[in-house]
Design a protein around this motif. Structure first.
Motif, PDB file in Angstrom:
ATOM      1  N   HIS A   1      90.981 139.518 -29.728  1.00 22.76           N
ATOM      2  CA  HIS A   1      91.029 139.147 -31.064  1.00 22.76           C
ATOM      3  C   HIS A   1      90.753 137.675 -31.313  1.00 22.76           C
ATOM      4  O   HIS A   1      91.393 136.806 -30.898  1.00 22.76           O
ATOM      5  CB  HIS A   1      92.507 139.561 -31.870  1.00 22.76           C
ATOM      6  CG  HIS A   1      92.465 139.054 -33.212  1.00 22.76           C
ATOM      7  ND1 HIS A   1      92.260 140.069 -34.366  1.00 22.76           N
ATOM      8  CD2 HIS A   1      92.687 137.887 -33.668  1.00 22.76           C
ATOM      9  CE1 HIS A   1      92.151 139.326 -35.438  1.00 22.76           C
ATOM     10  NE2 HIS A   1      92.885 137.978 -35.096  1.00 22.76           N
ATOM     11  N   ILE A   2      89.571 137.494 -31.754  1.00 21.94           N
ATOM     12  CA  ILE A   2      88.886 135.885 -32.028  1.00 21.94           C
ATOM     13  C   ILE A   2      88.735 135.923 -33.319  1.00 21.94           C
ATOM     14  O   ILE A   2      88.074 136.644 -33.973  1.00 21.94           O
ATOM     15  CB  ILE A   2      87.707 135.849 -31.277  1.00 21.94           C
ATOM     16  CG1 ILE A   2      87.781 136.108 -29.568  1.00 21.94           C
ATOM     17  CG2 ILE A   2      87.203 134.194 -31.501  1.00 21.94           C
ATOM     18  CD1 ILE A   2      86.514 135.987 -29.019  1.00 21.94           C
ATOM     19  N   ALA A   3      89.461 134.704 -34.041  1.00 19.08           N
ATOM     20  CA  ALA A   3      89.494 134.567 -35.501  1.00 19.08           C
ATOM     21  C   ALA A   3      89.579 132.943 -35.715  1.00 19.08           C
ATOM     22  O   ALA A   3      90.352 132.432 -34.886  1.00 19.08           O
ATOM     23  CB  ALA A   3      90.245 135.533 -36.312  1.00 19.08           C
ATOM     24  N   THR A   4      89.412 132.621 -37.050  1.00 15.56           N
ATOM     25  CA  THR A   4      89.859 131.364 -37.337  1.00 15.56           C
ATOM     26  C   THR A   4      91.195 131.413 -38.094  1.00 15.56           C
ATOM     27  O   THR A   4      91.830 130.068 -38.422  1.00 15.56           O
ATOM     28  CB  THR A   4      88.804 130.915 -38.536  1.00 15.56           C
ATOM     29  OG1 THR A   4      88.699 131.897 -39.489  1.00 15.56           O
ATOM     30  CG2 THR A   4      87.330 130.584 -37.696  1.00 15.56           C
TER      31      THR A   4
ATOM     32  N   ASP B   1      83.277 126.604 -36.314  1.00 23.04           N
ATOM     33  CA  ASP B   1      82.290 126.283 -35.351  1.00 23.04           C
ATOM     34  C   ASP B   1      82.434 126.845 -33.974  1.00 23.04           C
ATOM     35  O   ASP B   1      81.206 126.929 -33.332  1.00 23.04           O
ATOM     36  CB  ASP B   1      82.043 124.627 -35.162  1.00 23.04           C
ATOM     37  CG  ASP B   1      81.928 123.777 -36.700  1.00 23.04           C
ATOM     38  OD1 ASP B   1      81.215 124.534 -37.540  1.00 23.04           O
ATOM     39  OD2 ASP B   1      82.062 122.781 -36.702  1.00 23.04           O
ATOM     40  N   GLU B   2      83.489 126.965 -33.563  1.00 23.18           N
ATOM     41  CA  GLU B   2      83.730 127.640 -32.235  1.00 23.18           C
ATOM     42  C   GLU B   2      83.868 129.017 -32.094  1.00 23.18           C
ATOM     43  O   GLU B   2      83.291 129.710 -31.025  1.00 23.18           O
ATOM     44  CB  GLU B   2      84.999 127.238 -31.681  1.00 23.18           C
ATOM     45  CG  GLU B   2      85.175 125.643 -31.593  1.00 23.18           C
ATOM     46  CD  GLU B   2      86.750 125.065 -31.344  1.00 23.18           C
ATOM     47  OE1 GLU B   2      86.834 124.231 -30.450  1.00 23.18           O
ATOM     48  OE2 GLU B   2      87.744 125.955 -31.664  1.00 23.18           O
ATOM     49  N   GLU B   3      83.775 129.867 -33.316  1.00 26.52           N
ATOM     50  CA  GLU B   3      83.774 131.095 -33.331  1.00 26.52           C
ATOM     51  C   GLU B   3      82.774 131.959 -32.510  1.00 26.52           C
ATOM     52  O   GLU B   3      82.888 132.818 -31.744  1.00 26.52           O
ATOM     53  CB  GLU B   3      84.084 131.525 -34.729  1.00 26.52           C
ATOM     54  CG  GLU B   3      84.335 133.121 -34.982  1.00 26.52           C
ATOM     55  CD  GLU B   3      84.693 133.728 -36.366  1.00 26.52           C
ATOM     56  OE1 GLU B   3      85.200 134.708 -36.491  1.00 26.52           O
ATOM     57  OE2 GLU B   3      84.498 132.749 -37.245  1.00 26.52           O
ATOM     58  N   GLN B   4      81.528 131.738 -32.868  1.00 28.70           N
ATOM     59  CA  GLN B   4      80.244 132.284 -32.442  1.00 28.70           C
ATOM     60  C   GLN B   4      80.279 132.148 -30.937  1.00 28.70           C
ATOM     61  O   GLN B   4      79.917 133.013 -30.311  1.00 28.70           O
ATOM     62  CB  GLN B   4      79.200 131.927 -33.139  1.00 28.70           C
ATOM     63  CG  GLN B   4      77.838 132.601 -32.610  1.00 28.70           C
ATOM     64  CD  GLN B   4      76.600 132.333 -33.596  1.00 28.70           C
ATOM     65  OE1 GLN B   4      76.644 131.451 -34.275  1.00 28.70           O
ATOM     66  NE2 GLN B   4      75.278 132.624 -33.076  1.00 28.70           N
ATOM     67  N   GLU B   5      80.477 130.867 -30.629  1.00 34.37           N
ATOM     68  CA  GLU B   5      80.574 130.774 -28.962  1.00 34.37           C
ATOM     69  C   GLU B   5      81.546 131.449 -28.353  1.00 34.37           C
ATOM     70  O   GLU B   5      81.610 131.782 -27.240  1.00 34.37           O
ATOM     71  CB  GLU B   5      80.524 128.998 -28.667  1.00 34.37           C
ATOM     72  CG  GLU B   5      80.385 128.648 -27.129  1.00 34.37           C
ATOM     73  CD  GLU B   5      80.838 127.339 -26.926  1.00 34.37           C
ATOM     74  OE1 GLU B   5      81.021 126.851 -25.778  1.00 34.37           O
ATOM     75  OE2 GLU B   5      80.662 126.295 -28.148  1.00 34.37           O
ATOM     76  N   ALA B   6      82.805 131.330 -28.892  1.00 31.31           N
ATOM     77  CA  ALA B   6      83.895 132.252 -28.303  1.00 31.31           C
ATOM     78  C   ALA B   6      83.650 133.708 -28.271  1.00 31.31           C
ATOM     79  O   ALA B   6      83.787 134.359 -27.120  1.00 31.31           O
ATOM     80  CB  ALA B   6      85.141 131.921 -28.896  1.00 31.31           C
ATOM     81  N   ARG B   7      83.117 133.993 -29.172  1.00 34.91           N
ATOM     82  CA  ARG B   7      82.598 135.853 -29.064  1.00 34.91           C
ATOM     83  C   ARG B   7      81.746 135.948 -28.051  1.00 34.91           C
ATOM     84  O   ARG B   7      81.613 137.060 -27.119  1.00 34.91           O
ATOM     85  CB  ARG B   7      82.192 136.108 -30.383  1.00 34.91           C
ATOM     86  CG  ARG B   7      83.352 136.076 -31.492  1.00 34.91           C
ATOM     87  CD  ARG B   7      82.796 136.661 -32.780  1.00 34.91           C
ATOM     88  NE  ARG B   7      83.849 136.743 -33.769  1.00 34.91           N
ATOM     89  CZ  ARG B   7      84.934 137.411 -33.888  1.00 34.91           C
ATOM     90  NH1 ARG B   7      85.009 138.351 -33.123  1.00 34.91           N
ATOM     91  NH2 ARG B   7      85.780 137.410 -34.832  1.00 34.91           N
ATOM     92  N   ALA B   8      80.758 135.101 -27.988  1.00 36.04           N
ATOM     93  CA  ALA B   8      79.621 135.085 -26.983  1.00 36.04           C
ATOM     94  C   ALA B   8      80.131 135.022 -25.500  1.00 36.04           C
ATOM     95  O   ALA B   8      80.020 135.804 -24.740  1.00 36.04           O
ATOM     96  CB  ALA B   8      78.377 134.207 -27.159  1.00 36.04           C
ATOM     97  N   ARG B   9      81.001 134.264 -25.358  1.00 36.52           N
ATOM     98  CA  ARG B   9      81.681 133.800 -24.086  1.00 36.52           C
ATOM     99  C   ARG B   9      82.450 135.202 -23.776  1.00 36.52           C
ATOM    100  O   ARG B   9      82.548 135.477 -22.542  1.00 36.52           O
ATOM    101  CB  ARG B   9      82.702 132.586 -24.061  1.00 36.52           C
ATOM    102  CG  ARG B   9      83.190 132.324 -22.558  1.00 36.52           C
ATOM    103  CD  ARG B   9      83.626 130.980 -22.730  1.00 36.52           C
ATOM    104  NE  ARG B   9      85.091 130.942 -23.556  1.00 36.52           N
ATOM    105  CZ  ARG B   9      85.184 130.106 -24.647  1.00 36.52           C
ATOM    106  NH1 ARG B   9      84.041 129.663 -25.126  1.00 36.52           N
ATOM    107  NH2 ARG B   9      86.286 130.123 -25.279  1.00 36.52           N
TER     108      ARG B   9
ATOM    109  N   VAL C   1      88.886 135.228 -22.301  1.00 39.00           N
ATOM    110  CA  VAL C   1      89.064 134.063 -23.163  1.00 39.00           C
ATOM    111  C   VAL C   1      89.514 132.991 -22.394  1.00 39.00           C
ATOM    112  O   VAL C   1      90.631 133.243 -21.776  1.00 39.00           O
ATOM    113  CB  VAL C   1      89.820 134.604 -24.055  1.00 39.00           C
ATOM    114  CG1 VAL C   1      90.315 133.519 -25.213  1.00 39.00           C
ATOM    115  CG2 VAL C   1      89.371 135.760 -25.172  1.00 39.00           C
ATOM    116  N   SER C   2      88.867 131.766 -22.443  1.00 43.07           N
ATOM    117  CA  SER C   2      89.390 130.651 -21.683  1.00 43.07           C
ATOM    118  C   SER C   2      89.705 129.705 -22.556  1.00 43.07           C
ATOM    119  O   SER C   2      88.482 129.382 -23.643  1.00 43.07           O
ATOM    120  CB  SER C   2      88.457 130.351 -20.262  1.00 43.07           C
ATOM    121  OG  SER C   2      87.041 130.073 -20.886  1.00 43.07           O
ATOM    122  N   SER C   3      90.249 128.769 -22.320  1.00 39.86           N
ATOM    123  CA  SER C   3      90.678 127.309 -23.205  1.00 39.86           C
ATOM    124  C   SER C   3      89.690 126.512 -23.039  1.00 39.86           C
ATOM    125  O   SER C   3      88.573 126.413 -22.010  1.00 39.86           O
ATOM    126  CB  SER C   3      91.951 126.941 -23.160  1.00 39.86           C
ATOM    127  OG  SER C   3      92.119 126.696 -21.793  1.00 39.86           O
TER     128      SER C   3
END
Length: 247
Positions: free
Chosen positions: A21-24, A230-238, A245-247
């Motif tokens: 679950h990736i969200a702002t 700003d990080e959301e799209q990159e995190a979903r792609a990763r 999911v890495s910090s």
């Protein structure tokens, strides 16, 4: 053996990211868990041996000193966890918000019954079952693990003073009109609870709430990650590329 009335326990393969679950914003159940629980388990490590402490804490969605969701704790400067954190600031926090009543167990041995399980007679009637279900549905039934890096707040700073004040305020409980029981310090006076104080030497520890895992009582798990827009799209792609999911 599983029958039609009992949901099976789900043992998911959780060595890697599971149902990310990736969200702002934080998942609402994580926020509820952090708001409802009184204590958390803080895991630190000196490099070889893990150490777990039961901690009171204060959760805030943001502070004047940090825009991120933050957990505030205090610790004795001579404690093992303080020494561990000074050499290794990486931590894992476990916050429980389990329901207060367990369903009856099927153990034929009374000695094997878990404390907190109501006896069959307590759930034998439809009214008792209804009340039990209402009680359990009113509370969460998950725990969340939070991983991150702890930070000692600068001693004597305005941030330390503010954090201690908020932490004390959040851990003084009203049990009756006009009566307060502080979690810190001692009650003094005759029938009057004075405003207690955290010792001046106490160190303030904060942890940003950025990522972790939700676990339910049936064994289901779900990883979550808090990111900026700003990080959301990159995190979903990763996560899509390697499932981690890495910090």
């Amino acid at each position: 053996m599983v029958d039609g009335t009992n949901p099976p326990l789900s043992y998911e393969a959780s060595a890697t990211t599971t149902h990310p679950h990736i969200a702002t914003t934080l998942p609402p159940e994580v926020v509820s868990c952090l708001k409802n629980s009184r204590f958390l388990h803080l895991a630190t490590c000196d490099g070889l041996t893990p150490h777990v402490s039961l901690m009171s804490y204060t959760y805030l969605p943001a502070t004047p000193f940090d825009p991120h969701p933050t957990i505030i704790m205090t610790t004795n400067p001579a404690s093992r966890k303080t020494i561990n954190l000074e050499s290794n600031p990486r931590v894992s926090l476990l916050v429980h918000d389990w329901v207060s009543h367990r369903p009856p167990t099927r153990s034929p041995n009374p000695a094997g019954a878990r404390d907190g399980s109501p006896p069959p007679a307590a759930t034998g009637s439809s009214l008792a079952s209804l009340l039990l279900n209402l009680n359990t549905s009113a509370l969460s039934s998950i725990s969340t693990t939070i991983t991150g890096t702890a930070r000692f707040v600068e001693p004597g700073s305005e941030e330390e003073r503010w954090c201690k004040e908020k932490h004390l305020e959040n851990n003084t409980f009203v049990t009756a009109p006009g009566e307060e029981i502080p979690l810190f310090g001692q009650r003094r006076g005759s029938g009057v609870a004075e405003y207690p104080s955290i010792d001046d030497s106490s160190r303030v520890v904060t942890v940003q709430v950025k990522q972790g895992r939700i676990a339910d009582w049936k064994g289901g798990v779900r990883d979550w990650l808090l990111v900026s827009e700003d990080e959301e799209q990159e995190a979903r792609a990763r996560v899509g590329l390697n499932g981690v999911v890495s910090s």
